[in-house]
Design an enzyme around this catalytic site. Structure first.
Site, PDB file in Angstrom:
ATOM      1  N   TYR A  51       0.829  -1.221   0.000  1.00 43.74           N
ATOM      2  CA  TYR A  51       0.000   0.000   0.000  1.00 43.74           C
ATOM      3  C   TYR A  51       0.863   1.271   0.000  1.00 43.74           C
ATOM      4  O   TYR A  51       0.322   2.377  -0.025  1.00 43.74           O
ATOM      5  CB  TYR A  51      -0.929   0.046   1.227  1.00 43.74           C
ATOM      6  CG  TYR A  51      -1.838  -1.149   1.421  1.00 43.74           C
ATOM      7  CD1 TYR A  51      -2.092  -2.047   0.394  1.00 43.74           C
ATOM      8  CD2 TYR A  51      -2.453  -1.377   2.651  1.00 43.74           C
ATOM      9  CE1 TYR A  51      -2.919  -3.148   0.594  1.00 43.74           C
ATOM     10  CE2 TYR A  51      -3.288  -2.473   2.849  1.00 43.74           C
ATOM     11  CZ  TYR A  51      -3.507  -3.360   1.817  1.00 43.74           C
ATOM     12  OH  TYR A  51      -4.319  -4.445   2.028  1.00 43.74           O
ATOM     13  N   HIS A 109       1.124 -11.585   2.389  1.00 45.53           N
ATOM     14  CA  HIS A 109      -0.004 -10.924   1.727  1.00 45.53           C
ATOM     15  C   HIS A 109      -0.822 -11.889   0.841  1.00 45.53           C
ATOM     16  O   HIS A 109      -2.047 -11.770   0.793  1.00 45.53           O
ATOM     17  CB  HIS A 109       0.502  -9.733   0.906  1.00 45.53           C
ATOM     18  CG  HIS A 109      -0.478  -8.617   0.790  1.00 45.53           C
ATOM     19  ND1 HIS A 109      -0.127  -7.296   0.775  1.00 45.53           N
ATOM     20  CD2 HIS A 109      -1.834  -8.614   0.678  1.00 45.53           C
ATOM     21  CE1 HIS A 109      -1.217  -6.551   0.663  1.00 45.53           C
ATOM     22  NE2 HIS A 109      -2.260  -7.333   0.601  1.00 45.53           N
TER      23      HIS A 109
HETATM   24  N1  NAP Z   1      -5.060  -8.888   2.487  1.00 42.41           N
HETATM   25  C1  NAP Z   1      -5.578  -8.516   1.346  1.00 42.41           C
HETATM   26  O1  NAP Z   1      -5.330  -9.142   0.305  1.00 42.41           O
HETATM   27  C2  NAP Z   1      -6.475  -7.326   1.286  1.00 42.41           C
HETATM   28  C3  NAP Z   1      -7.178  -7.025   0.116  1.00 42.41           C
HETATM   29  C4  NAP Z   1      -8.025  -5.915   0.129  1.00 42.41           C
HETATM   30  C5  NAP Z   1      -8.168  -5.142   1.265  1.00 42.41           C
HETATM   31  N2  NAP Z   1      -7.442  -5.439   2.406  1.00 42.41           N
HETATM   32  C6  NAP Z   1      -7.567  -4.636   3.654  1.00 42.41           C
HETATM   33  O2  NAP Z   1      -8.951  -4.532   3.975  1.00 42.41           O
HETATM   34  C7  NAP Z   1      -9.288  -3.146   4.113  1.00 42.41           C
HETATM   35  C8  NAP Z   1     -10.747  -2.876   3.790  1.00 42.41           C
HETATM   36  O3  NAP Z   1     -11.056  -3.224   2.456  1.00 42.41           O
HETATM   37  P1  NAP Z   1     -11.282  -2.136   1.282  1.00 42.41           P
HETATM   38  O4  NAP Z   1     -10.495  -0.937   1.615  1.00 42.41           O
HETATM   39  O5  NAP Z   1     -10.996  -2.842   0.000  1.00 42.41           O
HETATM   40  O6  NAP Z   1     -12.848  -1.851   1.278  1.00 42.41           O
HETATM   41  P2  NAP Z   1     -14.039  -1.650   2.341  1.00 42.41           P
HETATM   42  O7  NAP Z   1     -13.514  -1.339   3.697  1.00 42.41           O
HETATM   43  O8  NAP Z   1     -14.961  -2.806   2.180  1.00 42.41           O
HETATM   44  O9  NAP Z   1     -14.774  -0.389   1.721  1.00 42.41           O
HETATM   45  C9  NAP Z   1     -14.172   0.865   1.675  1.00 42.41           C
HETATM   46  C10 NAP Z   1     -15.112   1.831   0.965  1.00 42.41           C
HETATM   47  O10 NAP Z   1     -16.341   1.933   1.695  1.00 42.41           O
HETATM   48  C11 NAP Z   1     -16.667   3.293   1.970  1.00 42.41           C
HETATM   49  N3  NAP Z   1     -17.296   3.298   3.306  1.00 42.41           N
HETATM   50  C12 NAP Z   1     -16.704   3.093   4.501  1.00 42.41           C
HETATM   51  N4  NAP Z   1     -17.610   3.093   5.499  1.00 42.41           N
HETATM   52  C13 NAP Z   1     -18.811   3.294   4.926  1.00 42.41           C
HETATM   53  C14 NAP Z   1     -20.124   3.388   5.429  1.00 42.41           C
HETATM   54  N5  NAP Z   1     -20.375   3.276   6.737  1.00 42.41           N
HETATM   55  N6  NAP Z   1     -21.142   3.609   4.551  1.00 42.41           N
HETATM   56  C15 NAP Z   1     -20.889   3.736   3.227  1.00 42.41           C
HETATM   57  N7  NAP Z   1     -19.663   3.646   2.686  1.00 42.41           N
HETATM   58  C16 NAP Z   1     -18.619   3.423   3.518  1.00 42.41           C
HETATM   59  C17 NAP Z   1     -15.344   4.023   1.904  1.00 42.41           C
HETATM   60  O11 NAP Z   1     -15.525   5.355   1.470  1.00 42.41           O
HETATM   61  P3  NAP Z   1     -15.097   6.640   2.386  1.00 42.41           P
HETATM   62  O12 NAP Z   1     -13.605   6.545   2.586  1.00 42.41           O
HETATM   63  O13 NAP Z   1     -15.522   7.788   1.559  1.00 42.41           O
HETATM   64  O14 NAP Z   1     -15.870   6.512   3.669  1.00 42.41           O
HETATM   65  C18 NAP Z   1     -14.578   3.226   0.841  1.00 42.41           C
HETATM   66  O15 NAP Z   1     -14.921   3.686  -0.458  1.00 42.41           O
HETATM   67  C19 NAP Z   1      -8.292  -2.464   3.162  1.00 42.41           C
HETATM   68  O16 NAP Z   1      -8.279  -1.061   3.326  1.00 42.41           O
HETATM   69  C20 NAP Z   1      -7.044  -3.211   3.502  1.00 42.41           C
HETATM   70  O17 NAP Z   1      -6.507  -2.732   4.734  1.00 42.41           O
HETATM   71  C21 NAP Z   1      -6.617  -6.526   2.424  1.00 42.41           C
END
Ligand code: NAP
Length: 279
Positions: A51, A109
């Site tokens: 990241y 990862h």
């Molecule tokens: N290990 C892996 O392979 C892997 C892969 C993917 C992700 N990850 C980790 O998992 C974390 C979370 O996944 P993600 O970032 O892909 O997606 P997510 O947390 O499922 O969704 C993030 C999105 O949701 C919006 N959001 C957040 N809270 C909300 C709410 N209460 N109502 C409406 N919209 C909302 C955010 O916008 P705003 O910012 O505008 O609120 C953002 O656009 C990542 O950041 C990362 O740390 C790990």
């Protein structure tokens, strides 16, 4: 400010049951989002070498005024560094970037099975733990066959398996496997990266019953599945909203309704760890 419950991992360390995802949060704006999250009560932060934001996290920790020991900080080794010696160098580099003396949790990862170096990388994480650079060690996106090899070839089991998990891909089998092996499950993209889950009618009806948002219902469902969630938000209002999960409870019937939304093809970007490789 919400007090976030903690669960105990099989190595004895505790981990908050929810934390901030940090994918895409970087630079000055990222620091501001993360310091806001610390103010809002977040203690667990999920970053990664991939990241490019370990420095951002370190800066947020420095500016927060909170003792580093009161935080739970995670990073992840990307697969291009799975060679044993390279992995050890990169874990140190990761500490220097974040200006930390240890990570609470360090994860592999992706398994990248065709690359076939994840056992070697796991051995490096074991060494990093012995050296005190990381407290707990775990993996992401590992399936039973990958987890079995780690245990068979090193005798050391991960404490965490971080996997894609949201109502359209609820990972029942992998969750059960993890539980049987004392591995805690962490959910990535719990809000389906703000996809159509947030407009799902079944979820909206349940949310209305509890006077909560769909996001809160999803995160509460994940908590009741004994799984840690990592919702990402750069918005301070939504960060707070995503922590307000501990003042209501979903009934068994509601949990079953949400479980019923899962789909074979529910992954956001078709990243099946048996095939998908990320470097
Ligand atoms: N290990 C892996 O392979 C892997 C892969 C993917 C992700 N990850 C980790 O998992 C974390 C979370 O996944 P993600 O970032 O892909 O997606 P997510 O947390 O499922 O969704 C993030 C999105 O949701 C919006 N959001 C957040 N809270 C909300 C709410 N209460 N109502 C409406 N919209 C909302 C955010 O916008 P705003 O910012 O505008 O609120 C953002 O656009 C990542 O950041 C990362 O740390 C790990």
């Amino acid at each position: 400010m919400t007090n976030i419950p903690e669960w105990t991992m099989h190595d004895g360390y505790k981990i908050p049951v929810t934390g901030l995802g940090t994918y895409t949060l970087k630079g000055e704006q990222g620091v501001e989002s993360m310091t806001a999250a610390i103010k809002n009560g977040y203690r667990l932060f999920d970053s990664a070498i991939r990241y490019d934001n370990e420095g951002t996290l370190g800066e947020a920790v420095k500016r927060s005024g909170i003792s580093r020991d009161d935080l739970f900080l995670t990073s992840k080794l990307r697969a291009q560094y799975y060679d044993y010696d390279r992995a050890l160098e990169m874990i140190q580099e990761s500490l220097y970037r974040a200006n930390l003396s240890y990570w609470d949790l360090y994860l592999l990862h992706w398994p990248n099975p065709k690359q076939d170096q994840y056992v070697e990388a796991w051995k490096a994480l074991i060494t990093a733990q012995e050296k005190g650079w990381v407290r707990s060690i775990g993996v992401c996106n590992f399936m039973p066959e990958h987890l079995e090899r780690l245990e068979k070839e090193t005798g050391v089991k991960p404490v965490i398996n971080q996997i894609e998990l949201h109502p359209y891909f609820s990972q029942k089998e992998q969750r059960e496997y993890n539980k049987q092996h004392e591995i805690l499950t962490e959910a990535w993209s719990p809000l389906e990266r703000a996809g159509s889950v947030l407009n799902d009618e079944t979820l909206q009806n349940i949310a209305n019953q509890h006077n909560k948002s769909v996001g809160q219902v999803v995160l509460r469902w994940i908590y009741q599945l004994d799984t840690i969630s990592l919702p990402r938000s750069s918005n301070t209002h939504r960060q707070r909203e995503n922590l307000e999960l501990f003042d209501f409870e979903l009934s068994d019937e509601e949990i079953e309704k949400i479980n019923g939304l899962t789909r074979e093809d529910g992954r956001i970007a078709d990243q099946d760890p048996r095939e998908y490789e990320e470097f």
